[in-house]
Design an enzyme around this catalytic site. Sequence first.
Site, PDB file in Angstrom:
ATOM      1  N   GLY A 166       0.710  -1.343   0.181  1.00 43.78           N
ATOM      2  CA  GLY A 166      -0.142  -0.018   0.001  1.00 43.78           C
ATOM      3  C   GLY A 166       0.774   1.286   0.077  1.00 43.78           C
ATOM      4  O   GLY A 166       2.127   1.058   0.227  1.00 43.78           O
ATOM      5  N   PRO A 167       0.226   2.443  -0.099  1.00 43.23           N
ATOM      6  CA  PRO A 167       1.078   3.659  -0.074  1.00 43.23           C
ATOM      7  C   PRO A 167       1.553   4.098   1.231  1.00 43.23           C
ATOM      8  O   PRO A 167       1.232   3.371   2.320  1.00 43.23           O
ATOM      9  CB  PRO A 167      -0.359   4.732  -0.375  1.00 43.23           C
ATOM     10  CG  PRO A 167      -1.295   4.091   0.133  1.00 43.23           C
ATOM     11  CD  PRO A 167      -1.302   2.520  -0.030  1.00 43.23           C
ATOM     12  N   PRO A 168       2.644   5.021   1.147  1.00 44.15           N
ATOM     13  CA  PRO A 168       3.322   5.138   2.263  1.00 44.15           C
ATOM     14  C   PRO A 168       2.611   5.743   3.514  1.00 44.15           C
ATOM     15  O   PRO A 168       1.476   6.571   3.143  1.00 44.15           O
ATOM     16  CB  PRO A 168       4.421   6.175   1.849  1.00 44.15           C
ATOM     17  CG  PRO A 168       4.331   6.083   0.203  1.00 44.15           C
ATOM     18  CD  PRO A 168       2.997   5.782  -0.005  1.00 44.15           C
ATOM     19  N   GLY A 169       2.956   5.698   4.780  1.00 42.83           N
ATOM     20  CA  GLY A 169       2.207   6.421   6.162  1.00 42.83           C
ATOM     21  C   GLY A 169       0.984   5.739   6.409  1.00 42.83           C
ATOM     22  O   GLY A 169       0.457   6.410   7.173  1.00 42.83           O
ATOM     23  N   SER A 212      -6.433   3.225 -16.795  1.00 45.08           N
ATOM     24  CA  SER A 212      -7.746   3.601 -15.780  1.00 45.08           C
ATOM     25  C   SER A 212      -8.467   4.687 -16.509  1.00 45.08           C
ATOM     26  O   SER A 212      -9.753   5.076 -16.147  1.00 45.08           O
ATOM     27  CB  SER A 212      -7.456   4.127 -14.441  1.00 45.08           C
ATOM     28  OG  SER A 212      -6.821   2.903 -13.765  1.00 45.08           O
ATOM     29  N   LYS A 218      -8.784   5.774  -5.123  1.00 42.64           N
ATOM     30  CA  LYS A 218      -9.264   6.753  -5.865  1.00 42.64           C
ATOM     31  C   LYS A 218     -10.523   7.311  -5.516  1.00 42.64           C
ATOM     32  O   LYS A 218     -10.699   8.765  -5.679  1.00 42.64           O
ATOM     33  CB  LYS A 218      -9.626   6.019  -7.268  1.00 42.64           C
ATOM     34  CG  LYS A 218      -8.434   5.558  -8.165  1.00 42.64           C
ATOM     35  CD  LYS A 218      -8.714   4.674  -9.264  1.00 42.64           C
ATOM     36  CE  LYS A 218      -7.819   4.299 -10.119  1.00 42.64           C
ATOM     37  NZ  LYS A 218      -8.060   3.238 -11.286  1.00 42.64           N
TER      38      LYS A 218
END
Length: 824
Positions: free
Chosen positions: A389-392, A711, A754
């Site tokens: 998943g994304p950072p943080g 997309s 999104k």
Amino acid sequence: MKNIFDIDSARLSNILEEDAEFIPLLTSQDEDQMNSEQVPDSLSILPLKNTVLFPGVVIPITVSRDKSIKLIKEAYKGNKTIGVVSQKNDTIEDPKLEELNKIGTVAYILKMLQMPDGNTTAIIQGKKRFEIKELIQTEPYLKANILPFAEVKPIKGDKEFEALIGSLKDLALKIVKISPHIPSEAGFALKNIESASFLINFISSNMNVTVADKQKILEVADLKERATLVLGHLTKDLQMLELKNQIQNKVKVDLDKQQREYFLHQQMKTIQEELGGNNYEQEIEEYKKKAKTKKWSKETDETFEKELKKLERMNPNAAEYSVQTNYINTLLDLPWNEYTVDNLNLKRAERILNEDHYGLEKIKERILEHLAVMKLKGNSKSQIICLYGPPGVGKTSLGKSIAKALGRKYVRVSLGGLRDEAEIRGHRKTYIGAMPGRIIQNLKKAQSSNPVFVLDEIDKVGNHFQGDPSSALLEVLDPEQNNTFYDNFLEMDYDLSKVMFIATANSLSSIQPALRDRMEIIEVNGYTLEEKIQIAKNYLIPKQLEDHGVKKSQININDKLIEYIIDNYTRESGVRGIEKMISKIIRSAAKSIAMKKKYTTTPTENDLVKILGVTHEKDKYQGNDVAGVVTGLAWTPVGGDILFIEVSLSRGKGKLTLTGNLGDVMKESAVIALEYLKSHYEVLNIKPEVFENWNVHIHVPEGATPKDGPSAGIAILTALASAFTQRKVKKNLAMTGEITLRGRVLPVGGIKEKILAAKRAGIKEIILCEDNQKDIAEIKPEYIKELKFHYVEKMIDVVANSLLNEKVKNPINLNVVEEKKVEK
């Protein structure tokens, strides 16, 4: 080995020192007299076991056989002359005629003595050679008829013979000089020998050759030939003696060096003991003592014993000594078969996970399932988890929470930028500065063979000419192989099957497919606005207050302010940026408290401008007054984002232009969308001539940022349809989905990211593929209650749900070109 002249000269001298008749060396006159003597027709025969008597040579013999003793005693009482013959086999006590050599020497008994040990010793001197004709008596001793054995001498003045005699004397003197066992008097005696025949016989008698070789020399009648044979033996003896001396000198030097080093080490040891320092023996004893406490296998124990013995044999000052001690210390420091006891209380684990992390229900559920399997099965062998998943979003900190819940040690290794395979597998210990790989090093630090091991940033492992680290990780992360993980430094297998590996990644595309196949991928999505507020309030603010030494009563950051920070100062899926902003606010308060200045304990939005600076310009829907502009939704490694698709038409010949740093897939989507409109112009009420008379330019802003992926397919289609029909697009609408030539809409990934990006941009309606409906079902209803979703299967449905019937202000007259043609 016996060398030339290696006779018991001291014993012989003592025996004969009072015998005035004894003359050790023959003069030429003596030799002439000896040669003129007649050989009798018969002689008593004395067999000799281990020597050969030569004419003119004096030797002592020890007589022990009864027959020989009787012969010596009777002969000594008579004319003192006997025949001496060597035996062919020295083990036979009573030899027969065929067991004796035919050629012998007439001997004269100089002296006979009765020794203290009971043996009889006789001193005999050789006279002339003879040959046994026949045996005439066997009792009480042997007696035989004999014939004289004539000696052939070279003619006088034979230079070759003289050179031979000179060489013999030189070689003999050289042997006497370099041999440590021959007295120097022997050299003096050699120099005074005048007779060539006696010199040859004297050297032959005392040479270091076998009895058989001496017998062969005795049987050579030609004196010159005999001299050549003796010279060959002497040369060989000299070479052997020189080689022996070289070896002895070399060994002596090596021994002297070792003795010197030994004494120096003993002195060093004594000095160290006086100074209170550790000596090497104590260090080895400590190793042995520590090894007794280890729980390692029999194989490991044998390896340790072998390596320790190697260390004991080493010189402590040698360069290899430190390498060997490093290896032994590594073996002793590793937690072989040492495990922490797992706390498998699932309710406690669930409570800890909820306390440490807000949300992430899917991840927590998977972890609890893993712990439940461990509890029922009794071991931790299971699929390796990869949090993606994304950072943080808390991927790394989840590993720490799992370790806390289980009661295990926690280990984290950052793999970002790792390029060398040896970082995983270790270096061979023969290399300078060799050390184990990071896996073994961290197990040594953890002091446990079953820690929670977080492999952070596994997607950022590099590939280099020094090896492929991701391939080395295949063995580490394969549950079927990691029970025999091989480290190059250890040179033996280590069991990693009890280790709980958790990998983290931001993107799956850069992970090697074989490595990805060995892991269970669990997507950790970004947080919604509501989740971020809760995380900031319950986790981030208390943590930052503690880190900065500020009390809760000294500053108050309310929910409304947190929401304002999230909306205006961060554009991320995780909470790392929010934490930085909160940290900045608290630091500002800490500065005012430390300097005793007045400050606002409850900051307002106006205060944030002074502390954090101006707000970021948010990506929001930019209106629907212009035809051809549509909002699309995109996924990036740092979370979801919105992008704008812009289409502009200009008069021309139907040329398509694409700008905005687009990838191949995105360009193909644009071509597909345009071709679809051309083939379905009737449905949209577009004249086909328009496509031939107007150029199409598609642009995606932020041209410096690379963009790719399928997309944006339906967004491009909608933008083109809006431009060609000059119809408005619905307000606050965004969309994402892949398109095909046959008019189908395909599902895409990253839906939650999104959706979060759409909410941040103020979007109210979203168009998705019908198959993405299951992704929306996984999101909590309260987080998406303000959004309206349109699920479509066909591309024409996208246009129907996104375009209004009314035209935009000041629409382009696409029929201008066609009208001019009609007028003409």
